[in-house]
Design a protein around this motif. Structure first.
Motif, PDB file in Angstrom:
ATOM      1  N   UNK A 191       0.751  -1.426   0.196  1.00 15.63           N
ATOM      2  CA  UNK A 191       0.041   0.533  -0.345  1.00 15.63           C
ATOM      3  C   UNK A 191       0.885   1.360  -0.154  1.00 15.63           C
ATOM      4  N   UNK A 192       1.901   1.788   1.196  1.00 20.18           N
ATOM      5  CA  UNK A 192       2.699   2.871   1.358  1.00 20.18           C
ATOM      6  C   UNK A 192       3.338   2.863  -0.694  1.00 20.18           C
ATOM      7  N   UNK A 193       4.310   1.632  -0.591  1.00 25.02           N
ATOM      8  CA  UNK A 193       5.078   1.443  -2.314  1.00 25.02           C
ATOM      9  C   UNK A 193       3.807   2.306  -3.134  1.00 25.02           C
ATOM     10  N   UNK A 194       2.691   1.539  -3.382  1.00 21.68           N
ATOM     11  CA  UNK A 194       1.884   2.325  -4.115  1.00 21.68           C
ATOM     12  C   UNK A 194       1.580   4.056  -3.897  1.00 21.68           C
ATOM     13  N   UNK A 195       0.889   4.601  -2.847  1.00 25.36           N
ATOM     14  CA  UNK A 195       1.211   5.265  -3.057  1.00 25.36           C
ATOM     15  C   UNK A 195       2.109   6.216  -3.566  1.00 25.36           C
ATOM     16  N   UNK A 228      14.853   0.418  -9.733  1.00 28.85           N
ATOM     17  CA  UNK A 228      14.377  -0.860 -10.047  1.00 28.85           C
ATOM     18  C   UNK A 228      13.126  -2.059  -9.484  1.00 28.85           C
ATOM     19  N   UNK A 229      12.017  -2.555  -9.805  1.00 30.15           N
ATOM     20  CA  UNK A 229      11.086  -3.451  -9.151  1.00 30.15           C
ATOM     21  C   UNK A 229       9.289  -3.696 -10.091  1.00 30.15           C
ATOM     22  N   UNK A 230       9.252  -4.705  -9.162  1.00 30.43           N
ATOM     23  CA  UNK A 230       7.695  -5.051 -10.296  1.00 30.43           C
ATOM     24  C   UNK A 230       6.877  -3.768 -10.055  1.00 30.43           C
ATOM     25  N   UNK A 231       6.468  -2.949  -9.617  1.00 29.75           N
ATOM     26  CA  UNK A 231       5.960  -2.249  -9.579  1.00 29.75           C
ATOM     27  C   UNK A 231       6.302  -0.594 -10.016  1.00 29.75           C
ATOM     28  N   UNK A 360      12.128 -10.858  -2.353  1.00 28.18           N
ATOM     29  CA  UNK A 360      12.930 -10.903  -4.251  1.00 28.18           C
ATOM     30  C   UNK A 360      12.800 -11.204  -5.223  1.00 28.18           C
ATOM     31  N   UNK A 361      11.565 -11.521  -5.731  1.00 28.57           N
ATOM     32  CA  UNK A 361      10.932 -12.106  -6.551  1.00 28.57           C
ATOM     33  C   UNK A 361       9.666 -13.110  -6.600  1.00 28.57           C
ATOM     34  N   UNK A 362       8.760 -13.425  -6.993  1.00 24.78           N
ATOM     35  CA  UNK A 362       7.097 -13.388  -6.863  1.00 24.78           C
ATOM     36  C   UNK A 362       6.231 -12.370  -6.462  1.00 24.78           C
ATOM     37  N   UNK A 363       6.594 -11.754  -5.903  1.00 25.35           N
ATOM     38  CA  UNK A 363       5.261 -10.573  -4.963  1.00 25.35           C
ATOM     39  C   UNK A 363       5.774  -9.432  -5.571  1.00 25.35           C
ATOM     40  N   UNK A 364       4.459  -9.043  -4.824  1.00 22.76           N
ATOM     41  CA  UNK A 364       4.619  -7.774  -5.637  1.00 22.76           C
ATOM     42  C   UNK A 364       5.068  -6.049  -5.120  1.00 22.76           C
ATOM     43  N   UNK A 366       8.382  -7.030  -4.480  1.00 28.28           N
ATOM     44  CA  UNK A 366       9.818  -7.496  -5.138  1.00 28.28           C
ATOM     45  C   UNK A 366      11.069  -6.341  -6.133  1.00 28.28           C
ATOM     46  N   UNK A 367      11.610  -5.845  -5.354  1.00 31.78           N
ATOM     47  CA  UNK A 367      12.742  -5.254  -5.712  1.00 31.78           C
ATOM     48  C   UNK A 367      13.692  -5.215  -5.718  1.00 31.78           C
TER      49      UNK A 367
END
Length: 469
Positions: A191-195, A228-231, A360-364, A366-367
């Motif tokens: 949530x925090x990362x997206x915000x 660098x990250x998935x989001x 580190x991989x697979x999840x939202x 991940x970065x």
């Protein structure tokens, strides 16, 4: 004698069907069951697989499994889970294992585990992150339950999990509700990362004047470096997406975001434990505010806009990038501080370095910089706060001036940046500056005789305060 199935999957919706297919791809024979037969039939018709077999009667489904039976639930959290457990329990034997892979509240998981333990049935709360694609190609898996019983499910989970540096993004988390707790806080960090990313977007668009196309290129460049990250990667794609009706799709989406509750649970639990996760709470509140569409429109006509423009010096894009990176560090620091508190509060013996490693991989969330978090907790397993680590302390000192300028500019321009503002406040509170708590304690003693401690004497004191005015 007919060959028994390796594992059973209850729930053939998006997550359940994709994880079942993932297991089947790895050679595990999967028994599939859904309370509505048509969904099972649809999945098997559209995705026929020699290692997937449908069952339409719960008793037959249970009987098809090798012992100890391993049954995974990927169904809606709450009452549906309790209902399915009630249906399964009479059909199972001591030693059998139920694995709840949904977003269940960890307190419910602890309750269910205690109840099923009395019947000799092992119950696991299994956090799973990665969405539809992760379930199909390799998610991050966070199992919590009986450590010895975990050995019966470990081969399946480690096979289907995402891999980072050749290691499965799956690890035993701890007893009872630990797995679902870790997933809950993972979602809070998400949530925090997206915000934070959304606030960077507002700054680039409404303070910097960049177009969506330009922002797409900026964010794509960010994804080549320490952010660098998935989001960040999917965000660059979103800015570049055209709408079939003309223009860009992002500009056609209503400015209102939903939430399923895990971020809110994280904030509530942090208050119970007395841990500051202000960025996560700010992100939850931002989604709440986003849903006040009519109120926001009305107040937009009543309340005056920002009183003046502000001059922004230097490389604005780089300033925002540094602010986003430092905000991200603060959000993860808060999430892992909550893990540290839960470890003490619930006695789970959480391995924070290993938790960071499986993210580190697979999840939202991940970065790349999760490698740094893994290294920090591996080097200092009892680290209280991520900002105490040499690398992250250095990044705070390197980027704090940019974060201050970004937040100050946003305030002057009337651009809401609650998460970035909380990052500044969190860092300032941690760096030893006075917080005014001495005055608050004096007020508490004045009206409630709550006592206070002194810097020059040992013990607790009460003062008979005089009415001077």
């Amino acid at each position: 004698m007919e060959k028994k199935m390796d594992i059973g999957m209850v729930g053939m919706a998006v997550m359940g069907s994709n994880l079942a297919l993932n297991m089947a791809d790895h050679g595990f024979d999967v028994a599939c069951y859904n309370y509505t037969p048509d969904l099972t039939e649809k999945v098997l018709r559209e995705h026929p697989h020699k290692h997937m077999h449908g069952f339409f009667n719960l008793q037959e489904f249970v009987d098809s499994l090798q012992k100890p039976r391993r049954i995974m639930l990927l169904i809606m959290a709450g009452e549906p889970v309790d209902s399915m457990i009630e249906q399964l329990t009479p059909l199972l034997e001591p030693g059998d294992i139920i694995l709840d892979g949904g977003n269940s509240y960890f307190g419910d998981t602890r309750r269910r585990q205690t109840k099923l333990q009395q019947a000799g049935i092992h119950y696991f709360g299994v956090g799973i992150s990665g969405g539809e694609n992760g379930a199909r190609r390799g998610p991050c898996i966070m199992p919590g339950g009986d450590k010895e019983a975990y050995e019966f499910v470990r081969p399946v989970y480690e096979a289907v999990a995402a891999k980072a540096d050749g290691q499965p993004c799956c690890s035993y988390i701890g007893p009872d509700g630990a797995g679902h707790y870790v997933k809950m806080v993972h979602n809070g960090i998400e949530y925090a990362d997206m915000q934070l990313i959304a606030e960077a977007y507002l700054l680039l668009k409404y303070a910097g004047g960049y177009s969506n196309r330009q922002i797409a290129e900026i964010v794509h460049q960010w994804n080549q470096g320490e952010l660098r990250s998935f989001l960040i990667g999917i965000t660059a794609d979103i800015f570049a997406e055209d709408d079939d009706a003309g223009g860009q799709l992002l500009d056609k989406i209503v400015d209102s975001a939903g939430q399923k509750g895990t971020g809110r649970w994280t904030s509530i639990e942090a208050l119970r434990q007395g841990v500051n996760i202000s960025l996560i709470t700010a992100a939850c509140n931002a989604r709440v505010m986003s849903n006040l569409l009519s109120e926001r429109q009305e107040l937009g006509r009543i309340i005056q806009p920002a009183c003046a423009e502000t001059k922004i010096d230097g490389d604005f894009v780089e300033m925002v990038r540094q602010s986003l990176y430092l905000g991200k560090i603060a959000a993860y620091a808060q999430g892992f501080a909550l893990y540290r508190s839960a470890d003490v509060h619930y006695g789970w013996q959480l391995d924070l370095g290993q938790i960071a490693a499986i993210f580190r991989a697979g999840c939202i969330i991940q970065a790349d910089f999760l490698n740094r978090i893994t290294a920090a907790f591996t080097a200092s397993p009892q680290l209280d706060n991520l900002l105490q680590d040499t690398f992250f302390a250095g990044k705070v000192n390197e980027n704090l001036a940019a974060l201050r300028q970004t937040v100050a500019s946003a305030v002057q321009l009337g651009i809401p940046v609650p998460a970035l503002a909380c990052a500044v406040e969190y860092i300032d509170a941690l760096r030893g500056t006075p917080l005014g708590a001495n005055l608050i304690q004096a007020q508490r003693d004045y009206f409630g005789a709550h006592t206070f401690k002194r810097i020059d004497k040992e013990g607790s004191f009460h003062h008979e305060w005089q009415k001077n005015f």
